[in-house]
Design an enzyme around this catalytic site. Structure first.
Site, PDB file in Angstrom:
ATOM      1  N   ARG A 288       0.824  -1.235   0.000  1.00  0.00           N
ATOM      2  CA  ARG A 288       0.000   0.000   0.000  1.00  0.00           C
ATOM      3  C   ARG A 288       0.848   1.270   0.000  1.00  0.00           C
ATOM      4  NH1 ARG A 288      -3.545  -3.089   3.322  1.00  0.00           N
ATOM      5  NH2 ARG A 288      -5.294  -3.752   2.028  1.00  0.00           N
ATOM      6  N   LYS A 310       4.082  11.709 -11.291  1.00  0.00           N
ATOM      7  CA  LYS A 310       3.298  10.894 -12.225  1.00  0.00           C
ATOM      8  C   LYS A 310       3.990   9.544 -12.374  1.00  0.00           C
ATOM      9  CE  LYS A 310       0.781  14.095 -15.135  1.00  0.00           C
ATOM     10  NZ  LYS A 310       0.597  14.622 -16.502  1.00  0.00           N
ATOM     11  N   GLU A 352      11.669  18.275 -23.815  1.00  0.00           N
ATOM     12  CA  GLU A 352      10.809  18.534 -22.646  1.00  0.00           C
ATOM     13  C   GLU A 352      11.166  19.876 -22.007  1.00  0.00           C
ATOM     14  OE1 GLU A 352       8.192  16.822 -21.817  1.00  0.00           O
ATOM     15  OE2 GLU A 352       8.463  14.758 -22.484  1.00  0.00           O
ATOM     16  N   LYS A 394       8.725  23.582 -13.500  1.00  0.00           N
ATOM     17  CA  LYS A 394       7.816  22.449 -13.281  1.00  0.00           C
ATOM     18  C   LYS A 394       7.320  22.435 -11.837  1.00  0.00           C
ATOM     19  CE  LYS A 394       6.650  17.752 -13.888  1.00  0.00           C
ATOM     20  NZ  LYS A 394       6.778  16.500 -14.578  1.00  0.00           N
ATOM     21  N   GLU A 404      -3.410  17.670 -11.790  1.00  0.00           N
ATOM     22  CA  GLU A 404      -3.759  18.041 -13.165  1.00  0.00           C
ATOM     23  C   GLU A 404      -5.249  18.282 -13.356  1.00  0.00           C
ATOM     24  OE1 GLU A 404      -1.331  16.105 -16.239  1.00  0.00           O
ATOM     25  OE2 GLU A 404      -3.109  16.165 -17.501  1.00  0.00           O
ATOM     26  N   ARG A 408      -1.637  22.112 -14.832  1.00  0.00           N
ATOM     27  CA  ARG A 408      -0.593  21.103 -15.060  1.00  0.00           C
ATOM     28  C   ARG A 408      -0.706  20.501 -16.454  1.00  0.00           C
ATOM     29  NH1 ARG A 408       1.880  16.380 -11.089  1.00  0.00           N
ATOM     30  NH2 ARG A 408       3.302  15.552 -12.667  1.00  0.00           N
ATOM     31  N   ASN A 412       1.576  19.006 -20.969  1.00  0.00           N
ATOM     32  CA  ASN A 412       1.317  18.015 -22.011  1.00  0.00           C
ATOM     33  C   ASN A 412       1.385  18.635 -23.407  1.00  0.00           C
ATOM     34  OD1 ASN A 412       0.862  16.067 -20.034  1.00  0.00           O
ATOM     35  ND2 ASN A 412      -1.281  16.682 -19.827  1.00  0.00           N
ATOM     36  N   HIS A 415       2.096  16.521 -26.446  1.00  0.00           N
ATOM     37  CA  HIS A 415       1.937  15.116 -26.074  1.00  0.00           C
ATOM     38  C   HIS A 415       0.705  14.468 -26.697  1.00  0.00           C
ATOM     39  CE1 HIS A 415       5.102  16.119 -23.309  1.00  0.00           C
ATOM     40  NE2 HIS A 415       5.117  14.911 -22.766  1.00  0.00           N
ATOM     41  N   HIS A 419       2.066  11.426 -28.340  1.00  0.00           N
ATOM     42  CA  HIS A 419       1.699  10.077 -27.880  1.00  0.00           C
ATOM     43  C   HIS A 419       1.072   9.271 -29.012  1.00  0.00           C
ATOM     44  CE1 HIS A 419       1.360  10.899 -23.241  1.00  0.00           C
ATOM     45  NE2 HIS A 419       2.605  10.802 -23.657  1.00  0.00           N
ATOM     46  N   HIS A 432      10.363   9.169 -27.021  1.00  0.00           N
ATOM     47  CA  HIS A 432       9.274   9.996 -26.497  1.00  0.00           C
ATOM     48  C   HIS A 432       9.520  11.484 -26.743  1.00  0.00           C
ATOM     49  CE1 HIS A 432       6.111  11.520 -23.980  1.00  0.00           C
ATOM     50  NE2 HIS A 432       6.980  12.110 -23.190  1.00  0.00           N
TER      51      HIS A 432
HETATM   52  N1  GLY Z   1       5.084  15.065 -17.643  1.00  0.00           N
HETATM   53  C1  GLY Z   1       4.040  15.967 -17.413  1.00  0.00           C
HETATM   54  C2  GLY Z   1       3.688  16.130 -15.976  1.00  0.00           C
HETATM   55  O1  GLY Z   1       4.430  15.728 -15.112  1.00  0.00           O
HETATM   56  O2  GLY Z   1       2.637  16.640 -15.693  1.00  0.00           O
END
Ligand code: GLY
Length: 525
Positions: A288, A310, A352, A394, A404, A408, A412, A415, A419, A432
């Site tokens: 857990r 994430k 990034e 960030k 998010e 946040r 993306n 992305h 993606h 990526h």
């Molecule tokens: N990689 C995008 C974020 O951490 O929100």
């Protein structure tokens, strides 16, 4: 250059006494905010509280401290006990200074406070209950710091020496209440990981890595853990996105359970984005939840995936569709890992950095444009400040929207299309970061067509990404074939998508866009 050091914490934890010692050791001026306010107003803290109330007192503190955080002069500042309860000031302090919270038990605090004179905040039938209540109220605010030091059973000199060490590390802080953590940026210093782990006192270490990282950076890790008596277990996965599956997560769980790890174990993610996401998710669910330390070895992991919590893995329906928000306990970024990173992966990480600059940081964007060739060639002199600035940007985004629900999603940028292109290529053709670079340019172009981005933004983005050594275009056939993967994107509502938009270069907004409009704008020849 020395940075300001701030001592925070409840009354009677020794902030003023220790502050003077730290200032002397660092050769910096010392400011005690309570003393300054008393001098300025001609009234003691107690009198100010009684005559003006706490809200006005906090305004006085903000007016005193805020300019000191912006004038570029390094100092040691002892905060008042409640100064950090003002979120704006707390966040400004964490960005501009190294903040250390001093602690003591409520019993010790009351004993010290009552012996040292009038303390209006403890004026109550039971000062101990009052101290406990205030400590509980301020717990999350005090936890947002670079380090916490108990002041019981230790000399003032020893506390001051410890603070000087902490200040030298010059870490960044992710302020998330009691789940706050530091991000250390080092250069060839494996001992930083060792120190971070020692502070966590783990019962065992579960090191998750991949074959490439083990071959290239295993020596760094061995140095970091040399002489450690903490039991260590290793899971080495096959490198690449194809490993980012539930099967690999299960391998980590299996190894941990077979070795009988307990809840005081620490999972060490030693690798790039795939390793970090898998190890973080495995840690979030193992027993857990056990603690995780992210030790990023790729540029992409340093500036993005290791920070912010994430975690997860891919599903046949798309990338990162299963996962959890689970913050690490520490992040250690050693830029020396970049010296053995293949240039193509280094460029993928630069995508990034460019992404966050395009939506959140015009200053960083200008820095990238100034240093593009040096960054592309792997020059650490250019890379290190860019990495730090990207992580700082960030941190601000995650601090304000951890899960998010709003801004946040700006992270993306590129992305949605990226993606889809990755999934269409079976995660085998584009890295990526390369997919993000292509996606960034195509998404901004589409947004320009939709009137959401200022004309010229995509040209500026594309010029930078090319100079950083990244692809910026995909064959039209691939884009058409990739579109169905946009439809399975986890950010999609029924017929629309919350799209991160670079409204101008360096500024962003999340905008709801109809899928049909995006499709038309993207696929316009
Ligand atoms: N990689 C995008 C974020 O951490 O929100």
């Amino acid at each position: 250059m020395a940075r300001t050091v701030i001592l925070s914490g409840f009354m009677a934890t020794g902030k003023s006494s220790v502050g003077g010692l730290v200032a002397r050791a660092l050769g910096l001026p010392f400011v005690d905010t309570d003393a300054c306010l008393a001098e300025e107003s001609g009234k003691s803290t107690g009198e100010l509280f009684a005559s003006e109330g706490e809200a006005r007192f906090r305004e006085r503190e903000v007016a005193l401290v805020d300019p000191m955080l912006r004038d570029g002069v390094a100092r040691v500042i002892a905060f008042g006990g409640g100064t950090v309860t003002v979120p704006r000031l707390r966040h400004a302090a964490l960005e501009a200074a190294t903040v250390v919270t001093l602690t003591a038990s409520p019993e010790t605090i009351v004993a010290r406070a009552l012996s040292s004179g009038a303390r209006p905040n403890l004026a109550a039938a039971s000062p101990l209950d009052r101290a406990r209540d205030l400590l509980a109220l301020r717990r999350e605010a005090y936890a947002e710091c670079h380090a916490t030091i108990s002041t019981e059973g230790i000399s003032l000199e020893a506390i001051a020496a410890r603070i000087v060490e902490i200040a030298r590390v010059d870490a960044l802080a992710m302020p998330l209440g009691t789940r706050s953590y530091t991000v250390e940026i080092a250069n060839g210093e494996p001992e930083r990981l060792r120190a971070a782990l020692d502070e966590l006192s783990p019962s065992s270490l579960l090191v998750v890595s991949d074959e490439n990282v083990t071959a290239a950076r295993g020596g760094w890790l061995a140095t970091a853990l040399e002489g450690s008596t903490v039991p260590r277990h290793d899971v080495v996965i096959v490198p690449g996105e194809a490993s980012k599956t539930l099967t690999t997560v299960a391998r980590i769980w299996d190894e941990a359970l077979a070795r009988g790890v307990d809840r005081d174990a620490v999972v060490v993610a030693f690798g790039g984005g795939v390793v970090g996401d898998l190890a973080g998710f495995a840690a979030s669910t193992l027993l857990r939840g056990v603690r995780c330390v992210q030790t990023a070895t790729s540029l992409l992991a340093m500036v993005d995936s290791s920070v912010g919590g994430k975690t997860g893995f891919d599903h046949a329906a798309g990338k990162n569709l299963i996962g959890a928000f689970f913050q690490p306990s520490r992040v250690v970024v050693d830029v020396a890992h970049l010296t053995t990173l293949p240039p193509r992966e280094r460029a993928a990480g630069l995508a990034e950095i460019a992404k966050i600059a395009l939506v959140r940081d015009a200053g960083l964007l200008a820095q990238l444009e100034r240093d593009a060739e040096a960054l592309a060639s792997g020059d650490l002199v250019a890379l290190r400040p860019a990495i730090r600035a990207a992580i700082e940007a960030k941190i601000r985004v995650v601090r304000d929207d951890e899960r998010e629900s709003g801004a946040r999603a700006l992270l993306n940028l590129g992305h949605t299309v990226g993606h889809a292109l990755e999934a269409h290529g079976g995660y085998a053709t584009l890295l990526h970061g390369e997919a993000v670079a292509v996606g960034t340019v195509l998404e901004i172009e589409a947004c320009e067509r939709l009137g959401l981005s200022a004309p010229g933004t995509s040209v500026r983005a594309e010029a930078l990404l090319r100079r950083l050594g990244l692809p910026t275009r995909a064959p039209r056939g691939d884009l058409e074939a990739a579109w169905p993967f946009v439809l399975s994107d986890k950010k999609r509502g029924a017929a629309s998508l919350k799209l991160p938009v670079a409204t101008t270069a360096g500024c962003g907004e999340v905008v709801k866009v109809a899928l049909s409009d995006l499709q038309a704008a993207l696929l316009t020849p």
